[in-house]
Design an enzyme around this catalytic site. Sequence first.
Site, PDB file in Angstrom:
ATOM      1  N   ASP A  48       0.854  -1.180   0.000  1.00  0.00           N
ATOM      2  CA  ASP A  48       0.000   0.000   0.000  1.00  0.00           C
ATOM      3  C   ASP A  48       0.892   1.232   0.000  1.00  0.00           C
ATOM      4  O   ASP A  48       2.030   1.185   0.488  1.00  0.00           O
ATOM      5  CB  ASP A  48      -0.926   0.018   1.221  1.00  0.00           C
ATOM      6  CG  ASP A  48      -2.108   0.957   1.044  1.00  0.00           C
ATOM      7  OD1 ASP A  48      -3.192   0.477   0.661  1.00  0.00           O
ATOM      8  OD2 ASP A  48      -1.950   2.174   1.281  1.00  0.00           O
ATOM      9  N   ASP A  74       4.359   2.896  -4.001  1.00  0.00           N
ATOM     10  CA  ASP A  74       3.423   3.328  -5.026  1.00  0.00           C
ATOM     11  C   ASP A  74       3.583   2.417  -6.243  1.00  0.00           C
ATOM     12  O   ASP A  74       4.570   2.508  -6.973  1.00  0.00           O
ATOM     13  CB  ASP A  74       3.742   4.778  -5.400  1.00  0.00           C
ATOM     14  CG  ASP A  74       2.840   5.322  -6.498  1.00  0.00           C
ATOM     15  OD1 ASP A  74       1.975   4.564  -6.990  1.00  0.00           O
ATOM     16  OD2 ASP A  74       2.994   6.503  -6.852  1.00  0.00           O
ATOM     17  N   ASN A 100      -5.790  -4.522  -6.674  1.00  0.00           N
ATOM     18  CA  ASN A 100      -6.882  -3.826  -6.011  1.00  0.00           C
ATOM     19  C   ASN A 100      -6.756  -2.307  -6.078  1.00  0.00           C
ATOM     20  O   ASN A 100      -7.734  -1.595  -5.866  1.00  0.00           O
ATOM     21  CB  ASN A 100      -6.945  -4.286  -4.540  1.00  0.00           C
ATOM     22  CG  ASN A 100      -7.947  -3.505  -3.734  1.00  0.00           C
ATOM     23  OD1 ASN A 100      -9.146  -3.539  -4.001  1.00  0.00           O
ATOM     24  ND2 ASN A 100      -7.471  -2.767  -2.734  1.00  0.00           N
ATOM     25  N   TYR A 170     -12.701   8.145 -14.211  1.00  0.00           N
ATOM     26  CA  TYR A 170     -12.765   6.932 -13.390  1.00  0.00           C
ATOM     27  C   TYR A 170     -13.527   5.824 -14.118  1.00  0.00           C
ATOM     28  O   TYR A 170     -13.088   4.666 -14.148  1.00  0.00           O
ATOM     29  CB  TYR A 170     -13.434   7.253 -12.055  1.00  0.00           C
ATOM     30  CG  TYR A 170     -13.484   6.094 -11.084  1.00  0.00           C
ATOM     31  CD1 TYR A 170     -12.342   5.667 -10.422  1.00  0.00           C
ATOM     32  CD2 TYR A 170     -14.689   5.438 -10.824  1.00  0.00           C
ATOM     33  CE1 TYR A 170     -12.389   4.602  -9.528  1.00  0.00           C
ATOM     34  CE2 TYR A 170     -14.750   4.388  -9.939  1.00  0.00           C
ATOM     35  CZ  TYR A 170     -13.597   3.973  -9.289  1.00  0.00           C
ATOM     36  OH  TYR A 170     -13.657   2.921  -8.406  1.00  0.00           O
ATOM     37  N   LYS A 174     -12.038   2.169 -15.274  1.00  0.00           N
ATOM     38  CA  LYS A 174     -12.606   0.905 -14.808  1.00  0.00           C
ATOM     39  C   LYS A 174     -13.152   0.068 -15.960  1.00  0.00           C
ATOM     40  O   LYS A 174     -13.163  -1.159 -15.897  1.00  0.00           O
ATOM     41  CB  LYS A 174     -13.688   1.178 -13.757  1.00  0.00           C
ATOM     42  CG  LYS A 174     -13.138   1.683 -12.440  1.00  0.00           C
ATOM     43  CD  LYS A 174     -12.120   0.712 -11.845  1.00  0.00           C
ATOM     44  CE  LYS A 174     -11.655   1.114 -10.465  1.00  0.00           C
ATOM     45  NZ  LYS A 174     -10.669   0.154  -9.902  1.00  0.00           N
TER      46      LYS A 174
END
Length: 265
Positions: A48, A74, A100, A170, A174
């Site tokens: 993370d 990152d 994720n 976004y 996706k």
Amino acid sequence: MTHQTPTPRLSTTGLSGRTALITGAGLGIGRATALRFAQEGARLILCDIDADRLEETRNLVAPTGADMLIRQGDVTDEMVVEKLAMDARAFGLPDILVNNVGGGRSGRIWDLSVQDGDDTMRISLRSMFLCTRAFLPSMIAAGYGRVVCLSSGARNGTVWNALHMGACAYSTAKAGVIGFVRDLAIELGDSGVTINAVAPGPIDTELAGAFLRNIEAQGHAYSPFRTVPMRRLGTPREVADAILYLASENASYVTGTTLDVAGGR
């Protein structure tokens, strides 16, 4: 004629002893997936960008006794991913990769800067490309692997659009995840490696839950409590269970598909 109840079939996820790399493991769906995989006996590589959140996840997972490698970084940075791959070789290369990481700024296209658009594509797509590219070769060499990528119901338009707030960057990112998964499923063919996507709907995460509840409190017609047939938000655990399925032996003949976890929306 007497009907006998079939003997229940024992099911196993096959995760025990497997190594899973989960990006964005510091919060929400990533954290829930880490905990769920640990409960199934998997070894974990957790990554993370936020070190404090990652440490919180480590503390939550620790009681399961899972073997963990924790790396802050990152994953949109190629050098960071290369270093992660080097560390993973020493720990044990992953059999399972959960891409994720995702995110970006919402806004109508005329309100977004070029940098806003680039950042959204970088977080949601570049991270996925780099991590998959780094770890696929070892899976192919082993003849086994599971890759699960997080898309979103946003690929078909979001509550942000309905509220006239905009989410074009976004949504585009996706939707790109779906194309990525479909094409790679063909490329991987009979390699023994599968790749699939999970597309969450409105989920009660730390980042989205308060916003979605505020929409309901305002009585907005597009509140997910009104537009989702199940009339509630999903939980990170419910998404993690879907990821677990696609990462498991139970999904051995599933590849190139997208599993919506959206309460019927």
